[in-house]
Design a protein around this motif. Structure first.
Motif, PDB file in Angstrom:
ATOM      1  N   LYS A   1       0.860  -1.180   0.000  1.00 37.86           N
ATOM      2  CA  LYS A   1       0.000   0.000   0.000  1.00 37.86           C
ATOM      3  C   LYS A   1       0.899   1.233   0.000  1.00 37.86           C
ATOM      4  O   LYS A   1       1.589   1.496   0.984  1.00 37.86           O
ATOM      5  CB  LYS A   1      -0.893  -0.012   1.241  1.00 37.86           C
ATOM      6  CG  LYS A   1      -1.988   1.034   1.247  1.00 37.86           C
ATOM      7  CD  LYS A   1      -2.833   0.879   2.501  1.00 37.86           C
ATOM      8  CE  LYS A   1      -3.978   1.879   2.520  1.00 37.86           C
ATOM      9  NZ  LYS A   1      -5.006   1.564   1.498  1.00 37.86           N
ATOM     10  N   PRO A   2       0.926   2.000  -1.079  1.00 38.31           N
ATOM     11  CA  PRO A   2       1.841   3.149  -1.143  1.00 38.31           C
ATOM     12  C   PRO A   2       1.341   4.304  -0.293  1.00 38.31           C
ATOM     13  O   PRO A   2       0.180   4.350   0.118  1.00 38.31           O
ATOM     14  CB  PRO A   2       1.825   3.509  -2.626  1.00 38.31           C
ATOM     15  CG  PRO A   2       0.467   3.093  -3.079  1.00 38.31           C
ATOM     16  CD  PRO A   2       0.126   1.866  -2.300  1.00 38.31           C
TER      17      PRO A   2
ATOM     18  N   PRO B   1       6.583   2.922   1.302  1.00 37.16           N
ATOM     19  CA  PRO B   1       5.293   2.223   1.160  1.00 37.16           C
ATOM     20  C   PRO B   1       5.101   1.172   2.252  1.00 37.16           C
ATOM     21  O   PRO B   1       6.059   0.647   2.821  1.00 37.16           O
ATOM     22  CB  PRO B   1       5.394   1.572  -0.222  1.00 37.16           C
ATOM     23  CG  PRO B   1       6.862   1.431  -0.470  1.00 37.16           C
ATOM     24  CD  PRO B   1       7.501   2.617   0.186  1.00 37.16           C
ATOM     25  N   GLN B   2       3.851   0.868   2.537  1.00 34.31           N
ATOM     26  CA  GLN B   2       3.515  -0.182   3.479  1.00 34.31           C
ATOM     27  C   GLN B   2       3.545  -1.528   2.757  1.00 34.31           C
ATOM     28  O   GLN B   2       2.985  -1.669   1.675  1.00 34.31           O
ATOM     29  CB  GLN B   2       2.125   0.056   4.063  1.00 34.31           C
ATOM     30  CG  GLN B   2       1.983   1.391   4.766  1.00 34.31           C
ATOM     31  CD  GLN B   2       0.573   1.641   5.253  1.00 34.31           C
ATOM     32  OE1 GLN B   2      -0.189   0.712   5.491  1.00 34.31           O
ATOM     33  NE2 GLN B   2       0.216   2.912   5.411  1.00 34.31           N
TER      34      GLN B   2
ATOM     35  N   GLY C   1       7.976   0.583  12.547  1.00 30.46           N
ATOM     36  CA  GLY C   1       8.832  -0.326  11.782  1.00 30.46           C
ATOM     37  C   GLY C   1       8.146  -1.599  11.352  1.00 30.46           C
ATOM     38  O   GLY C   1       8.183  -1.979  10.186  1.00 30.46           O
ATOM     39  N   GLU C   2       7.478  -2.288  12.307  1.00 28.43           N
ATOM     40  CA  GLU C   2       6.857  -3.570  11.965  1.00 28.43           C
ATOM     41  C   GLU C   2       5.712  -3.857  12.926  1.00 28.43           C
ATOM     42  O   GLU C   2       5.820  -3.656  14.130  1.00 28.43           O
ATOM     43  CB  GLU C   2       7.894  -4.688  12.046  1.00 28.43           C
ATOM     44  CG  GLU C   2       7.355  -6.071  11.730  1.00 28.43           C
ATOM     45  CD  GLU C   2       8.415  -7.144  11.906  1.00 28.43           C
ATOM     46  OE1 GLU C   2       9.124  -7.442  10.937  1.00 28.43           O
ATOM     47  OE2 GLU C   2       8.530  -7.662  13.041  1.00 28.43           O
TER      48      GLU C   2
ATOM     49  N   ASN D   1       5.972  -0.304   8.064  1.00 31.08           N
ATOM     50  CA  ASN D   1       5.794   1.104   7.697  1.00 31.08           C
ATOM     51  C   ASN D   1       4.356   1.593   7.790  1.00 31.08           C
ATOM     52  O   ASN D   1       3.915   2.427   7.003  1.00 31.08           O
ATOM     53  CB  ASN D   1       6.334   1.368   6.280  1.00 31.08           C
ATOM     54  CG  ASN D   1       7.816   1.100   6.185  1.00 31.08           C
ATOM     55  OD1 ASN D   1       8.576   1.385   7.114  1.00 31.08           O
ATOM     56  ND2 ASN D   1       8.240   0.516   5.079  1.00 31.08           N
ATOM     57  N   ILE D   2       3.611   1.071   8.769  1.00 31.09           N
ATOM     58  CA  ILE D   2       2.277   1.605   9.042  1.00 31.09           C
ATOM     59  C   ILE D   2       2.424   2.998   9.645  1.00 31.09           C
ATOM     60  O   ILE D   2       3.253   3.228  10.524  1.00 31.09           O
ATOM     61  CB  ILE D   2       1.513   0.689  10.004  1.00 31.09           C
ATOM     62  CG1 ILE D   2       1.269  -0.668   9.341  1.00 31.09           C
ATOM     63  CG2 ILE D   2       0.196   1.323  10.427  1.00 31.09           C
ATOM     64  CD1 ILE D   2       0.570  -1.650  10.248  1.00 31.09           C
TER      65      ILE D   2
END
Length: 722
Positions: A508-509, A523-524, A574-575, A555-556
């Motif tokens: 998901k950009p 991007p996610q 980060g995660e 990258n949320i």
């Protein structure tokens, strides 16, 4: 608008110039085709409206975009049938979340699915929900609701890895019939609906469907109410035995006086001098749950018209075409008082600001795919190849009056009318709108391979292009392209049982909105593993599904918790890892005993804080560890004239947003019941919701409070079918 014109030209080229893009969109299940003895190719009848077994759905196109029986789809898919929707008296999508496994309510119709916030809803598998801007989706002309759990990026592109909700609308039938119903209930609920369908001509080449629904009611929240009118007209032209065209027009009017409604102020623990009359374990509403900071003159109105068309064509018994287009334009205006921080010696005065906003949306979406059935080297293949496209132009006007210039309100003794601010007194004037285009184009291919009677293999890949452009107040653009894939293997333990494992990648950009704040951000990305078993028992009357999953997403973007950071800044965590287990059961235990049940365990938390993220171990908002729901109906007397239903809905404790996790929501259990009686073609139903009159938090909304659940309420419905 320029992008809409370009996309329309591209659509025309695909439909009439490039026959290589054969189609099957995810609407009602794909029409399979057959060849008669005289060599004529014909489309089979729609399956979704003709095959149903009470609460058990037999078909769904959402998972594979092909005519694959649910038992053969290597993914957990819930189908909420029309009969279940009618039995629970559901008026909007929020009434159905209790049946959706790991899906829980977030805000304004949005959900948390397997721990990830999800606000996209598909109609017949196509993007373009007119309820995206804080509206709540109503259920007029809905044939069934499909819940695809897990990653859907291969077939649907830009989406969260927790799943997808798809609304399947009713289509005209060749047999005359219809229904009329009326309802009354608590909080001055009153309304009704009708639907009629059948052939226009004797040869049944032209079929029609007309439906209308109107409901209005007040609320337990001060000043708030709802009024919804839906009108639908649908026409199917059976051009030949191999070709069918359907067109549909829907008009939606959704008015909400006293909106945009927000949460009720909430504290984790009662503080000295703070009245908490409706406390729950671990926390308390500061004010009665009837509190609202909005004024009687506030409102949120939505007006939209949706146009859609679908074309089905069978070239041969093993190659068929479907193309679908959906376009709508909507106008959503809001003028409301936004409740903010609590102040004063006893923290019972709420600061407010006033906002006047207008959203104009113009969206076009279409899809075109091909399905072919072939035998290659002693294996059978169901090949899907297609393209989908969506383009939405959003124009957003907004003016606001700062809280320093707006009268405060006492949450324990509110006095309304002091503010005096309305949409007329705060016009848009010279405000420059935010004018943006959002374009998504995806190309995908999928192969479902069968090795004999036992083994199933699914392989697929997708390439998607993203393009965002802003025209006002400044000029800016953002574009990206991504490649994702999916694989699954299944083993038929027996004809009515499937064991499966699947693996999928999602991406998901970033958007222009995040770049405006403190982006750009990477991007996610997500990677998902899932294993499960599907089993139809009791002579295929009852469907059981059990699955375990592991989703890792990077990258949320969340609110930046860094001390001193601006309130609108974001931070890429980060995660985040989501792990869980789900179990669903739907169908009939006996001919007179129907059941829909689900249990979900979910553990979604930060596993790598990244550079700016919050602490490792923090959990995501509105994502409970445990959720359980059951609704069961038993019919009595001869010909099942009398029926009784009971329901239980349990939702575990939920954390709040990053940075305000001192305000969690406690777990709750709600009990519901209903009584039915049928006399010839007339059916009467009386439903009681929240029998114990429980005070609870439906969902959390950061430091702005919690959305309280509806107190005990009743609905009486009478319907006539013909």
């Amino acid at each position: 608008m320029q992008s809409v014109v370009k996309s329309s030209l591209r659509l025309g080229a695909l439909l009439f110039v490039t026959p290589l893009l054969w189609a099957q969109t995810a609407q009602t299940p794909s029409n399979s085709s057959s060849t008669t003895d005289d060599g004529v190719v014909r489309l089979d009848d729609f399956k979704v409206t003709d095959q149903r077994d009470a609460y058990k759905g037999n078909t769904s196109i959402t998972g594979m975009k092909t005519d694959t029986p649910l038992i053969d789809v290597p993914a957990p898919i819930q189908v909420i049938t029309k009969e279940l929707i009618e039995d629970v008296g559901a008026l909007d999508i929020t009434d159905l979340y209790q049946f959706m496994g790991s899906v829980t309510e977030f805000s304004y119709g949005g959900v948390s699915a397997r721990g990830f916030r999800q606000e996209q809803t598909r109609y017949n598998g196509i993007a373009g929900s007119p309820f995206n801007d804080f509206g709540i989706l109503t259920l007029n002309n809905v044939e069934q609701v499909e819940v695809l759990k897990g990653p859907v990026g291969l077939l649907y592109g830009d989406n969260e890895p927790g799943g997808l909700i798809n609304i399947v609308t009713a289509k005209p039938k060749a047999k005359f019939g219809g229904s009329v119903n009326a309802r009354v209930g608590s909080y001055d609920l009153r309304g009704g609906s009708f639907s009629v369908t059948g052939p226009i001509d004797q040869k049944k080449r032209f079929l029609y469907l007309v439906s209308a629904s109107y409901n209005e009611k007040e609320s337990f929240r001060n000043n708030y109410g709802q009024e919804a009118l839906n009108l639908v007209g649908s026409l199917t032209w059976v051009i030949s035995e191999a070709t069918r065209l359907n067109v549909e027009v829907e008009d939606v009017t959704n008015k909400q006086p006293g909106a945009r409604i927000r949460g009720v102020p909430f504290l984790a623990f009662s503080a000295p001098g703070v009245l908490a009359p409706t406390g729950t374990k671990g926390g308390s509403f500061i004010a009665p749950i009837s509190h609202s900071p909005t004024e009687p003159t506030d409102f949120q109105n939505l007006f939209t018209t949706i146009y859609s068309a679908r074309l089905d064509h069978a070239f041969s018994s093993n190659l068929r075409l479907n193309a679908f287009v959906r376009w709508y334009e909507s106008e959503s205006e809001q003028a409301y008082h936004e409740g903010n921080l609590m102040v004063g010696p006893a923290f019972v005065e709420q600061l407010r600001e006033f906002r006047h906003q207008l959203r104009l949306n113009d969206e076009l979406a279409w899809a075109a795919n091909v399905i072919g059935d072939y035998e290659i080297a002693k294996t059978t293949h169901k090949i899907l190849a297609g393209v989908d496209y969506s383009s939405v132009n959003r124009v957003f006007y907004s003016v606001a009056v700062a809280q320093a210039s707006v009268a405060r309100i006492n949450v324990l003794n509110p006095v309304y009318g002091v503010s005096g601010l309305t949409d007329d007194s705060v016009p848009f004037g010279a405000a420059v709108p935010n004018d943006t285009d959002k374009i998504r184009t995806g190309y995908y291919v999928q192969d479902q391979i069968s090795f004999g009677e036992k083994w199933r293999l699914v392989l697929g890949a997708r390439y998607e292009d993203f393009e965002d452009t802003r025209f006002r107040p400044t000029t800016d653009s953002f574009s990206d392209s991504v490649f994702t894939y999916r694989g699954a293997v299944g083993y038929k333990i027996q004809p009515n049982a499937l064991a499966y494992y699947s693996y999928a990648m999602g991406l998901k950009p970033q958007t222009l909105g995040s770049e405006d704040q403190n982006g750009p951000f990477p991007p996610q990305e997500s990677l998902s593993h899932e294993a499960g078993v599907k089993w139809d028992i009791l002579q295929n009357r009852l469907s059981l599904t059990a699955s375990i999953y592991d989703i890792t997403k990077t990258n949320i973007l969340e609110r930046d918790p860094t001390p001193g950071a601006p309130t609108n800044w974001l931070a890429p965590i980060g995660e985040v890892t989501s792990r869980g287990f789900e179990f669903d059961a739907s169908g009939q235990l006996t001919k007179s005993w129907n059941l829909s049940a689900n249990y979900a365990y979910n553990d979604t938390k930060v596993t790598d804080a990244g550079t700016f993220g919050t602490a490792v171990g923090s959990r995501f908002p509105n994502a409970p560890r445990h959720k359980f729901g059951v609704w069961t109906r038993h019919n009595f007397l001869k010909d099942d004239k009398l029926g009784v239903a009971v329901g239980v809905n349990y939702v575990g404790a939920r954390e709040n947003f990053t940075g305000v996790q001192d305000f969690p929501a406690a777990s709750y259990t709600i009990y519901n019941a209903a009584l039915y009686y049928r006399w010839n073609q007339v059916r009467f139903a009386l439903k009681c919701e929240n029998i114990a009159d429980k005070v609870y938090s439906r969902s959390v909304l950061g430091g702005e409070g919690h959305f309280p659940g509806t107190p005990r309420n009743y609905t009486f419905t009478t319907s006539y079918s013909f």
